[in-house]
Structure formats: structure tokens, C-alpha cells
Design a protein around this motif. Sequence first.
Motif, PDB file in Angstrom:
ATOM      1  N   LYS A 128       0.836  -1.212   0.000  1.00 54.81           N
ATOM      2  CA  LYS A 128       0.000   0.000   0.000  1.00 54.81           C
ATOM      3  C   LYS A 128       0.862   1.249   0.000  1.00 54.81           C
ATOM      4  N   TYR A 129       1.938   1.211   0.798  1.00 54.30           N
ATOM      5  CA  TYR A 129       2.842   2.364   0.846  1.00 54.30           C
ATOM      6  C   TYR A 129       3.471   2.599  -0.519  1.00 54.30           C
ATOM      7  N   LEU A 130       3.967   1.539  -1.134  1.00 57.58           N
ATOM      8  CA  LEU A 130       4.625   1.680  -2.433  1.00 57.58           C
ATOM      9  C   LEU A 130       3.636   2.153  -3.505  1.00 57.58           C
ATOM     10  N   THR A 131       2.377   1.724  -3.382  1.00 54.30           N
ATOM     11  CA  THR A 131       1.351   2.193  -4.315  1.00 54.30           C
ATOM     12  C   THR A 131       1.094   3.683  -4.124  1.00 54.30           C
ATOM     13  N   SER A 132       1.053   4.108  -2.862  1.00 57.46           N
ATOM     14  CA  SER A 132       0.846   5.536  -2.579  1.00 57.46           C
ATOM     15  C   SER A 132       2.019   6.365  -3.099  1.00 57.46           C
ATOM     16  N   ARG A 133       3.223   5.791  -3.031  1.00 58.11           N
ATOM     17  CA  ARG A 133       4.406   6.478  -3.569  1.00 58.11           C
ATOM     18  C   ARG A 133       4.282   6.677  -5.068  1.00 58.11           C
ATOM     19  N   LYS A 134       3.721   5.703  -5.751  1.00 59.93           N
ATOM     20  CA  LYS A 134       3.526   5.842  -7.190  1.00 59.93           C
ATOM     21  C   LYS A 134       2.568   6.992  -7.496  1.00 59.93           C
ATOM     22  N   MET A 135       1.539   7.132  -6.663  1.00 64.21           N
ATOM     23  CA  MET A 135       0.575   8.225  -6.851  1.00 64.21           C
ATOM     24  C   MET A 135       1.245   9.573  -6.594  1.00 64.21           C
ATOM     25  N   VAL A 136       2.092   9.631  -5.560  1.00 66.20           N
ATOM     26  CA  VAL A 136       2.818  10.867  -5.258  1.00 66.20           C
ATOM     27  C   VAL A 136       3.746  11.225  -6.409  1.00 66.20           C
ATOM     28  N   GLN A 222      15.901   5.355  -0.792  1.00 69.10           N
ATOM     29  CA  GLN A 222      16.386   4.303   0.100  1.00 69.10           C
ATOM     30  C   GLN A 222      15.227   3.542   0.738  1.00 69.10           C
ATOM     31  N   VAL A 223      14.206   4.279   1.155  1.00 69.71           N
ATOM     32  CA  VAL A 223      13.035   3.635   1.768  1.00 69.71           C
ATOM     33  C   VAL A 223      12.311   2.786   0.727  1.00 69.71           C
ATOM     34  N   ASP A 224      12.132   3.338  -0.470  1.00 73.04           N
ATOM     35  CA  ASP A 224      11.484   2.567  -1.539  1.00 73.04           C
ATOM     36  C   ASP A 224      12.230   1.258  -1.778  1.00 73.04           C
ATOM     37  N   ALA A 225      13.564   1.345  -1.851  1.00 76.65           N
ATOM     38  CA  ALA A 225      14.380   0.155  -2.104  1.00 76.65           C
ATOM     39  C   ALA A 225      14.299  -0.839  -0.950  1.00 76.65           C
ATOM     40  N   ALA A 226      14.325  -0.323   0.288  1.00 72.68           N
ATOM     41  CA  ALA A 226      14.277  -1.193   1.463  1.00 72.68           C
ATOM     42  C   ALA A 226      12.951  -1.947   1.534  1.00 72.68           C
ATOM     43  N   LEU A 227      11.854  -1.254   1.207  1.00 69.09           N
ATOM     44  CA  LEU A 227      10.538  -1.887   1.269  1.00 69.09           C
ATOM     45  C   LEU A 227      10.322  -2.865   0.116  1.00 69.09           C
ATOM     46  N   GLN A 228      10.873  -2.541  -1.044  1.00 73.07           N
ATOM     47  CA  GLN A 228      10.787  -3.478  -2.166  1.00 73.07           C
ATOM     48  C   GLN A 228      11.570  -4.747  -1.849  1.00 73.07           C
ATOM     49  N   SER A 229      12.725  -4.576  -1.189  1.00 71.81           N
ATOM     50  CA  SER A 229      13.520  -5.728  -0.771  1.00 71.81           C
ATOM     51  C   SER A 229      12.775  -6.548   0.273  1.00 71.81           C
ATOM     52  N   PHE A 230      12.052  -5.842   1.158  1.00 65.96           N
ATOM     53  CA  PHE A 230      11.268  -6.518   2.201  1.00 65.96           C
ATOM     54  C   PHE A 230      10.236  -7.449   1.573  1.00 65.96           C
ATOM     55  N   ILE A 231       9.589  -6.982   0.498  1.00 69.74           N
ATOM     56  CA  ILE A 231       8.573  -7.792  -0.174  1.00 69.74           C
ATOM     57  C   ILE A 231       9.206  -8.982  -0.902  1.00 69.74           C
ATOM     58  N   LYS A 232      10.328  -8.724  -1.572  1.00 63.27           N
ATOM     59  CA  LYS A 232      10.951  -9.764  -2.379  1.00 63.27           C
ATOM     60  C   LYS A 232      11.584 -10.862  -1.534  1.00 63.27           C
ATOM     61  N   THR A 233      12.242 -10.484  -0.430  1.00 71.39           N
ATOM     62  CA  THR A 233      12.964 -11.471   0.378  1.00 71.39           C
ATOM     63  C   THR A 233      12.119 -12.078   1.477  1.00 71.39           C
ATOM     64  N   SER A 234      11.019 -11.363   1.834  1.00 68.18           N
ATOM     65  CA  SER A 234      10.111 -11.842   2.891  1.00 68.18           C
ATOM     66  C   SER A 234      10.858 -12.104   4.198  1.00 68.18           C
ATOM     67  N   HIS A 238      12.610  -6.649  10.165  1.00 70.52           N
ATOM     68  CA  HIS A 238      12.410  -5.417   9.402  1.00 70.52           C
ATOM     69  C   HIS A 238      13.068  -4.223  10.106  1.00 70.52           C
ATOM     70  N   LYS A 239      14.153  -4.487  10.807  1.00 71.80           N
ATOM     71  CA  LYS A 239      14.867  -3.408  11.490  1.00 71.80           C
ATOM     72  C   LYS A 239      15.399  -2.381  10.506  1.00 71.80           C
ATOM     73  N   ASN A 240      15.926  -2.838   9.372  1.00 70.46           N
ATOM     74  CA  ASN A 240      16.459  -1.924   8.368  1.00 70.46           C
ATOM     75  C   ASN A 240      15.369  -1.000   7.850  1.00 70.46           C
ATOM     76  N   ALA A 241      14.192  -1.571   7.575  1.00 79.76           N
ATOM     77  CA  ALA A 241      13.074  -0.759   7.093  1.00 79.76           C
ATOM     78  C   ALA A 241      12.656   0.258   8.149  1.00 79.76           C
ATOM     79  N   ASP A 242      12.646  -0.155   9.413  1.00 87.29           N
ATOM     80  CA  ASP A 242      12.306   0.764  10.510  1.00 87.29           C
ATOM     81  C   ASP A 242      13.255   1.963  10.537  1.00 87.29           C
ATOM     82  N   ASN A 243      14.554   1.672  10.451  1.00 91.99           N
ATOM     83  CA  ASN A 243      15.555   2.741  10.495  1.00 91.99           C
ATOM     84  C   ASN A 243      15.417   3.688   9.319  1.00 91.99           C
TER      85      ASN A 243
END
Length: 279
Positions: A128-136, A222-234, A238-243
Motif C-alpha cells: 500500500k505504501y509503495l502504491t501511494s508512492r507511485k501516486m505521489v 532508500q526507503v522505496d528500495a528497502a521496502l521493495q527488498s522486504f517484499i521480495k525477500t520476505s 524489518h529493522k532496516n526498514a524501521d531505520n
Amino acid sequence: MAFHTRSNSFPSRPHPIVQEVDEHLCRLRSSEVTSTSSSISHKLTGLQELHSCVDRLLQLPLAQQALAQEQNEKSTNELLDGSLRILDGCSSAKDALLQTKECVQDLQSIMRRRRGSESGALTTEVRKYLTSRKMVKKAIHKAMRNLKGSSFSSLNNDNETIAFVSTLRDVEAVTLSVFESLLSFISGPKSKPSGSWSLVSKFIHPKRVACEEETEANVFAQVDAALQSFIKTSKSDHKNADNQLDNLESCIQDQEEQLECLFRQLIKTRVSLLNILNH
């Protein structure tokens, strides 16, 4: 007895405020091309100082007289349209930051509540976040197209009027350029080529190296990349994403505060310009 008076037609020394405006313009023009959080912050501070200086310039009787003598209605409208375009650019940046911040805070809240749970439970929220980023990003690209100004009409007036109108045009151009940099920073650099072509392209297109460095320094990317990695690697961790989200929220907060101060200054400057041109 003959009296000799100094002719008003001879150019006088530039007023200190005029020189100050020129100095601010030069600094902003020469600022680094690669955008980072610190460089964007520096540019926004420079813009606020520039427009504060422009407002003081517009309070000078010689500036008011010179601009009031501008008889070219098209040129006058261009100045007013330009100041409105500047306000629109600032508003677009504020909106993009606000929308991104709200999405960041929502995602942070969900991630904290579900800390330690399976990553699959968070995948939907991350998407949802990544979708909202696309809209932004879509809104940003539209705003950037609107920043493009039309060509200026020629000036047919006295030298003093031409000088002041030209200065205001320069201020508009530099301001819109900074807003374009800011919007590009919020949107994030375009995705770079992958694989062997990426290595080859560094030699063919050296500018891409700067683009990759910009990606590394861009907290939004960086956040976009971290969250995309979160989805791909499962990964469940998620400490990296938090930071990354914390860093982004802090960056947005700083830029929002600067834009709010700048927006108030831009309104003040536009009112001064309206009072002169519509007098």
C-alpha cells in the motif's frame, strides 16, 4: 552664473540590496547539482534569503518607480504569472511531503504494532505504501510539467525598468529550478539499468555514476528500495526498514518546516509585487 546639475539619465551605482540579490542568485546557480538532504536544505535556505531580499528590494522607491513605469502589459502579466507559478511549485512540494509523511507514519504504526509477527502480515501494508508512492510520483511529474514557464516577451523601456524586470525574471527561473530539484528528490531518481549493461553504461555515460550516487544519498529512494527488498525477500527482521522510515520522517519534517517559512515569504513578496504593478 551657470549651475551644473548631474543628469538622472546616467546609471548610478547599484543599490546594496540589488547587489545582495545578485549574490544570492549566483550562489544558488552555483550550488551542487547532485541532490542530497543537506544540499536541498541548503538550497531552500538560500531561496528564503533570496526572496526576503527581493521583498526588501520591492520596498525601495527606485524599484517601485521603475516597475510602475513598465507599460508592457504582457511583461507585467508575466511577472504576476511567474510569482503565482512559484507559489504553485512550493505548494506542490508541500503536498508531496505531506502525503508521503502520512503514509510513512501509517506504515510505522502498523510495523510497530506487528513487531515480531510474520513478514507476510506486513506485505500488504508495505505494498500500500509503495502504491501511494507511485501516486505521489505521478502528481510530482505533473507538477514539474507545470513549472515550465513560457518564454518571456522582449522589454522596451528605460534601462532601469529593464534591469529590475530582468532581475525578477532571474529570481523566478532560479526558484523554479530549486523546486524542480526538490520535487525530483522527493520522487527519487529514475531506476537505473541492471546487470552488465549497468557496468558498461558507467563508461559510456559518466553522468549515470552521479545518478547512482544520488540514489544512495536519497532517503526517499532508500526507503522505496528497502521496502521493495522486504517484499521480495520476505525477511521477518524489518529493522532496516524501521531505520530507513525514521530517517525519512526526520528528513520530511525538516523540509516541511523550511517550505512553510519559505511559503510565507513567497506570499509576502507576491503581495508587494501586486501592490506595485496594480497600483
